[in-house]
Write a protein that holds these residues in place. Structure first.
Motif, PDB file in Angstrom:
ATOM      1  N   ARG A  23       0.923  -1.127   0.192  1.00 15.75           N
ATOM      2  CA  ARG A  23       0.048   0.070   0.188  1.00 15.75           C
ATOM      3  C   ARG A  23       0.939   1.259  -0.058  1.00 15.75           C
ATOM      4  O   ARG A  23       0.403   2.086  -0.703  1.00 15.75           O
ATOM      5  CB  ARG A  23      -0.988  -0.091   0.996  1.00 15.75           C
ATOM      6  N   LEU A  26       2.112   1.614  -3.573  1.00 19.46           N
ATOM      7  CA  LEU A  26       1.080   2.402  -4.542  1.00 19.46           C
ATOM      8  C   LEU A  26       1.089   3.843  -4.080  1.00 19.46           C
ATOM      9  O   LEU A  26       0.977   4.597  -5.033  1.00 19.46           O
ATOM     10  CB  LEU A  26      -0.198   1.740  -4.140  1.00 19.46           C
ATOM     11  N   ASN A  27       1.147   4.309  -2.857  1.00 21.44           N
ATOM     12  CA  ASN A  27       1.167   5.578  -2.713  1.00 21.44           C
ATOM     13  C   ASN A  27       2.295   6.332  -3.150  1.00 21.44           C
ATOM     14  O   ASN A  27       2.252   7.616  -3.742  1.00 21.44           O
ATOM     15  CB  ASN A  27       1.244   6.039  -1.193  1.00 21.44           C
ATOM     16  N   ARG A  30       1.584   7.328  -6.880  1.00 18.20           N
ATOM     17  CA  ARG A  30       0.250   8.022  -6.831  1.00 18.20           C
ATOM     18  C   ARG A  30       0.091   8.741  -8.360  1.00 18.20           C
ATOM     19  O   ARG A  30      -0.664   8.745  -9.193  1.00 18.20           O
ATOM     20  CB  ARG A  30       0.268   9.123  -5.806  1.00 18.20           C
ATOM     21  N   ARG A  41      -5.588   0.268  -4.681  1.00 18.91           N
ATOM     22  CA  ARG A  41      -5.540   0.105  -3.141  1.00 18.91           C
ATOM     23  C   ARG A  41      -6.359  -1.022  -2.634  1.00 18.91           C
ATOM     24  O   ARG A  41      -6.204  -1.611  -1.848  1.00 18.91           O
ATOM     25  CB  ARG A  41      -5.689   1.413  -2.642  1.00 18.91           C
ATOM     26  N   GLN A  42      -7.708  -1.005  -3.183  1.00 19.63           N
ATOM     27  CA  GLN A  42      -8.730  -1.777  -2.791  1.00 19.63           C
ATOM     28  C   GLN A  42      -8.463  -3.154  -3.057  1.00 19.63           C
ATOM     29  O   GLN A  42      -8.699  -3.771  -2.477  1.00 19.63           O
ATOM     30  CB  GLN A  42      -9.968  -1.197  -3.423  1.00 19.63           C
ATOM     31  N   MET A  44      -5.312  -4.579  -3.499  1.00 14.32           N
ATOM     32  CA  MET A  44      -4.000  -4.850  -3.195  1.00 14.32           C
ATOM     33  C   MET A  44      -4.196  -6.350  -2.318  1.00 14.32           C
ATOM     34  O   MET A  44      -3.261  -7.197  -2.397  1.00 14.32           O
ATOM     35  CB  MET A  44      -3.318  -3.774  -2.547  1.00 14.32           C
TER      36      MET A  44
END
Length: 165
Positions: A23, A26-27, A30, A41-42, A44
């Motif tokens: 996560r 992923l940030n 962005r 994100r959902q 992952m």
């Protein structure tokens, strides 16, 4: 059934730690992911579990058709270990959850000796521990499984196989 308690706990902890790392990764992406970031994100948790368990790599023995249920059981692993201690008094739903938990323990063996990695796009992968930053992932002609390739120093377009991923 299932693995010794210590090995299952370590897999589930490994999953939790790597979910947080994923996560965070992923940030970091962005800007690259843009509007896809909330979706990535959902998904992952599911994507990471499928990766760690090498989904579809073991033929008909391991289709993770119920991956959302497995993720739910993973997120409740402390509860599952407690339920397993009182197996004889469980209701049918609890017995199903414990059975899923124990199935995950067995499936987790595929991750032993492997290293989780992320591509530049944030996609998780599972590879031999020898994988390094800069290695390439490719599907070699005739193979159904991606391979980790490492270029030879000073040789253009020549690679050696590090292993399947």
């Amino acid at each position: 059934m299932g693995n010794p308690e210590g090995s299952s706990v370590s897999f589930f902890l490994y999953w939790e730690v790597n979910l947080q790392i994923a996560r965070g990764r992923l940030n970091d992406l962005r800007d690259r992911l843009g509007d896809y970031l909330p979706v990535a994100r959902q998904n992952m948790g599911r994507d990471l579990l499928r990766t760690l368990l090498a989904d579809r790599a073991m033929g008909t023995e391991q289709p993770l058709r119920r991956v959302d249920k497995y993720v739910n059981v993973l997120e409740r692993s402390d509860e599952m270990r407690m339920l397993r201690l009182r197996r004889k008094t469980l209701n049918p739903d609890q017995r199903d959850d414990v059975a899923d938990y124990e199935r995950l323990e067995d499936l987790a063996l595929v991750a032993l000796g492997k290293k989780l990695f992320f591509t530049e796009q944030g996609t998780p992968g599972l590879a031999p521990e020898a994988v390094k930053v800069g290695d390439a992932v490719a599907i070699v002609h005739g193979s159904k499984t991606p391979m980790v390739l490492r270029g030879f120093e000073g040789a253009a377009r020549e690679y050696r196989v590090i292993g399947q991923c």
